[in-house]
Design an enzyme around this catalytic site. Structure first.
Site, PDB file in Angstrom:
ATOM      1  N   SER A 155       0.829  -1.199   0.000  1.00 42.89           N
ATOM      2  CA  SER A 155       0.000   0.000   0.000  1.00 42.89           C
ATOM      3  C   SER A 155       0.867   1.254   0.000  1.00 42.89           C
ATOM      4  O   SER A 155       1.604   1.487  -0.944  1.00 42.89           O
ATOM      5  CB  SER A 155      -0.957  -0.030   1.200  1.00 42.89           C
ATOM      6  OG  SER A 155      -1.895   1.003   1.127  1.00 42.89           O
ATOM      7  N   ASP A 302      -3.044   6.519  -3.456  1.00 38.18           N
ATOM      8  CA  ASP A 302      -1.823   5.953  -2.911  1.00 38.18           C
ATOM      9  C   ASP A 302      -1.292   4.924  -3.912  1.00 38.18           C
ATOM     10  O   ASP A 302      -1.921   4.688  -4.960  1.00 38.18           O
ATOM     11  CB  ASP A 302      -2.059   5.373  -1.520  1.00 38.18           C
ATOM     12  CG  ASP A 302      -2.973   4.160  -1.520  1.00 38.18           C
ATOM     13  OD1 ASP A 302      -3.725   3.979  -2.491  1.00 38.18           O
ATOM     14  OD2 ASP A 302      -2.939   3.384  -0.546  1.00 38.18           O
ATOM     15  N   ASP A 304      -1.184   1.714  -4.411  1.00 38.71           N
ATOM     16  CA  ASP A 304      -2.013   0.623  -4.942  1.00 38.71           C
ATOM     17  C   ASP A 304      -3.430   1.081  -5.239  1.00 38.71           C
ATOM     18  O   ASP A 304      -4.297   0.277  -5.569  1.00 38.71           O
ATOM     19  CB  ASP A 304      -2.006  -0.589  -4.001  1.00 38.71           C
ATOM     20  CG  ASP A 304      -2.727  -0.343  -2.695  1.00 38.71           C
ATOM     21  OD1 ASP A 304      -2.678   0.799  -2.191  1.00 38.71           O
ATOM     22  OD2 ASP A 304      -3.336  -1.291  -2.147  1.00 38.71           O
ATOM     23  N   ASP A 306      -6.022   2.099  -3.669  1.00 42.76           N
ATOM     24  CA  ASP A 306      -7.256   1.806  -2.941  1.00 42.76           C
ATOM     25  C   ASP A 306      -7.690   2.984  -2.076  1.00 42.76           C
ATOM     26  O   ASP A 306      -8.816   3.022  -1.579  1.00 42.76           O
ATOM     27  CB  ASP A 306      -7.148   0.518  -2.115  1.00 42.76           C
ATOM     28  CG  ASP A 306      -6.096   0.562  -1.029  1.00 42.76           C
ATOM     29  OD1 ASP A 306      -5.293   1.526  -0.994  1.00 42.76           O
ATOM     30  OD2 ASP A 306      -6.067  -0.383  -0.207  1.00 42.76           O
TER      31      ASP A 306
END
Length: 555
Positions: A155, A302, A304, A306
């Site tokens: 992440s 961010d 990734d 999500d």
């Protein structure tokens, strides 16, 4: 840390080296053994990375305390063994596991290793076609009817980290007791040679799964709604750009202006200390781009994709990052404005998020639930229509993605900005309207990153032993130790204080070496002329609570 003798430590390191399949970590470990670098070896062999509700996350490197191919192969074998034991899912090639990954160092390797293990242990493994946002993986699980999914990502952690996030067949992240049961299966894995890993046999998906995800994003928007808001977008060196641009083009929004320096995936994240839009300095390049191009809002994902951050122009001509709680309230208000909630709908949020969502839901006649921190809990709320957490996570289409989704959240907030623009209003105007209706709900956070985890443990122990009786001059009306659980929440390591007109929650982060303290102040607002004074009062009170809480915790 266990007290190792030198021969024991060197023997365990040598045994690990003998079965390590990765030439990079083999080379790292061989050099440490040759140099007899006992402190470095002890760091890597002091235990094992613990598999929990966040899966695995840690620094890349050799040894059981680092993220590497050996650790991932064991984790995949444990997950496969767990799946084989589940009722209704006998070990067979009908049991599909879908695997996604981001663009971090070793992510593609970890994804391929997972596919090989799943195939070798009798499941049917499919890989997403390339590095893609985590929400695409969460969508693919439900879309393909998989029994589980794995996303290789850390992440918004620093570049040195990677991670391993596990979902079950409902498309939600694992929760207890599945985490402990998977951890037990991982611990039961003996030698890596015992884990079958064929060189092929899995499938790399084509673009259909991404096209299906993009088609599903239509559900977020109202047909024929205004699509005029102009945006600046940063992918924060992650994997969001291509998917977000495709979603915006499909929706008919103006093409976002990209923050060029952060547009392409780069696992070294060269322009940011931490690739998290909430971290100081991370949005500087986006704001610089906005000052040149004058958009209606700035959108950031961010790495990734999500999470979704939003910034807006201020009356003085500069830019302000909205807090996650502010975006959470705006998206809830947007759903209420559209009238798309439905009679059985539920709004849900984690306990560390603003209580404003509950006020909005109550006024709209919508059911409301609080959960523990994390979308693994929020996404499991029955009949959820919308859920969010203050750390920039928003679920605006739970039927499509049962997790936070920074792409669809970006679409929804840009649609709202477009609608308000057509009314000659802004997102800040709508926030003022919500404050007039429900009171000004102002939030802040005291977040302490540590190298020594005992600092966090000591702070929690100190607060439990001598809980504060007042903060910022406000009496603490109730104090809850959440390790005991509540009537509506399972146990968790946290403390909650209710004050007159305020609330504080203290908890260790589940994914980073941080102690996090979540603060909220609610100030009644009589009319629009009282808003400036209310903002000033809230800011002063939050600053005082932060100061007093830091003193009480000894941090």
């Amino acid at each position: 840390m266990p007290q190792d003798t030198t021969p024991d430590l060197l023997a365990r390191a040598s045994a690990w080296l003998a079965e390590d399949p990765d030439p990079d970590t083999r080379d790292e470990l061989a050099k440490l053994i040759e140099a007899q670098d006992l402190p470095a070896l002890a760091e890597r062999f002091s235990g094992t990375l613990q598999f929990g509700t966040a899966g695995l996350r840690g620094e890349l490197g050799a040894g059981p305390m680092r993220m590497n191919r050996s650790v991932v192969i064991r984790a995949a074998a444990g997950l496969a063994a767990y799946l084989a034991k589940q009722p209704g899912h006998p070990r067979s090639t009908d049991d599909l596991v879908v695997i996604g990954y981001d663009a971090r160092h070793k992510s593609a390797d970890f994804a391929r290793d997972t596919a090989a293990v799943m195939t070798g242990m009798g499941l049917r493994a499919v890989l997403l076609p390339r590095p893609l946002p985590t929400p695409v993986l969460a969508f693919a699980i439900r879309h393909l009817g998989a029994v589980a999914g794995v996303e290789v990502t850390a992440s918004h952690n620093p570049p040195r980290d990677n991670g391993y996030k596990v979902y079950l067949g409902d498309g939600s992240q694992i929760v207890p007791p599945a985490d402990a049961e998977i951890a037990a299966e991982i611990a039961a894995v003996a030698a890596l040679a015992d884990v079958p890993r064929p060189e092929d046999g899995w499938t790399v998906l084509d673009e259909e799964v991404l096209e299906a995800y993009l088609a599903r994003t239509d559900a977020v928007l109202t047909p024929d709604s205004p699509r005029t808001a102009r945006t600046v977008y940063t992918a924060m060196h992650g994997v969001g750009k291509d998917v977000l641009l495709a979603a915006f083009a499909r929706a008919g929004f103006p093409e976002p202006v990209l923050v060029a320096e952060q547009a392409e995936p780069d696992p070294d994240f060269p322009t940011v200390a931490f690739p998290n839009p909430e971290e100081p300095g991370a949005m500087d390049l986006a704001f610089a781009t906005a000052r040149r191009t004058h958009p209606d809002l700035v959108i950031a994902n961010d790495p990734d994709a999500d999470r979704c951050a939003v910034a807006v122009p201020t009356p003085d001509g500069d830019w302000r990052m909205l807090r996650g709680d502010e975006v959470g309230a705006l998206l809830a208000a947007h759903i209420v404005r559209k009238g798309t909630a439905g009679p059985d709908a539920v709004f849900a949020e984690s306990i560390v998020s603003s209580s404003l969502l509950g006020r909005i839901a109550e006024k709209a006649g919508i059911a409301y639930e609080e959960t523990l921190t994390g979308f693994k809990w929020i996404a499991r709320v029955e009949n959820i229509r919308y859920g969010y957490e203050e750390a920039l996570g928003y679920c605006v289409d739970p039927e499509g993605v049962r997790d936070k989704d920074g792409i669809t959240a970006a679409l929804a907030i840009t649609e709202l900005a477009s609608e308000l623009k057509a009314e000659n209003r802004t997102l800040l105007d709508l926030l003022d309207e919500l404050a007039l209706t429900h009171g000004l709900h102002a939030t802040d956070q005291l977040s302490v990153r540590v190298e020594d985890l005992s600092i966090i443990a000591n702070a929690m122990a100190r607060l439990r032993t001598a809980p504060p009786t007042q903060l910022a001059g406000l009496p603490v009306t109730s104090a809850e130790d959440l390790t005991q659980g509540t009537a509506t929440l399972p146990p968790t390591d946290g403390l909650r204080y209710h004050l007159t007109g305020a609330r504080v929650i203290v908890r260790p982060s589940g994914t980073e070496p941080k102690l996090k303290c979540y603060l909220e102040v609610v100030v009644p607002v009589a009319d629009a002329t009282a808003l400036p004074a209310a903002h000033a009062t809230a800011a002063e009170t939050l600053a005082a609570i932060k100061r007093d809480l830091a003193a009480a915790a000894g941090i």
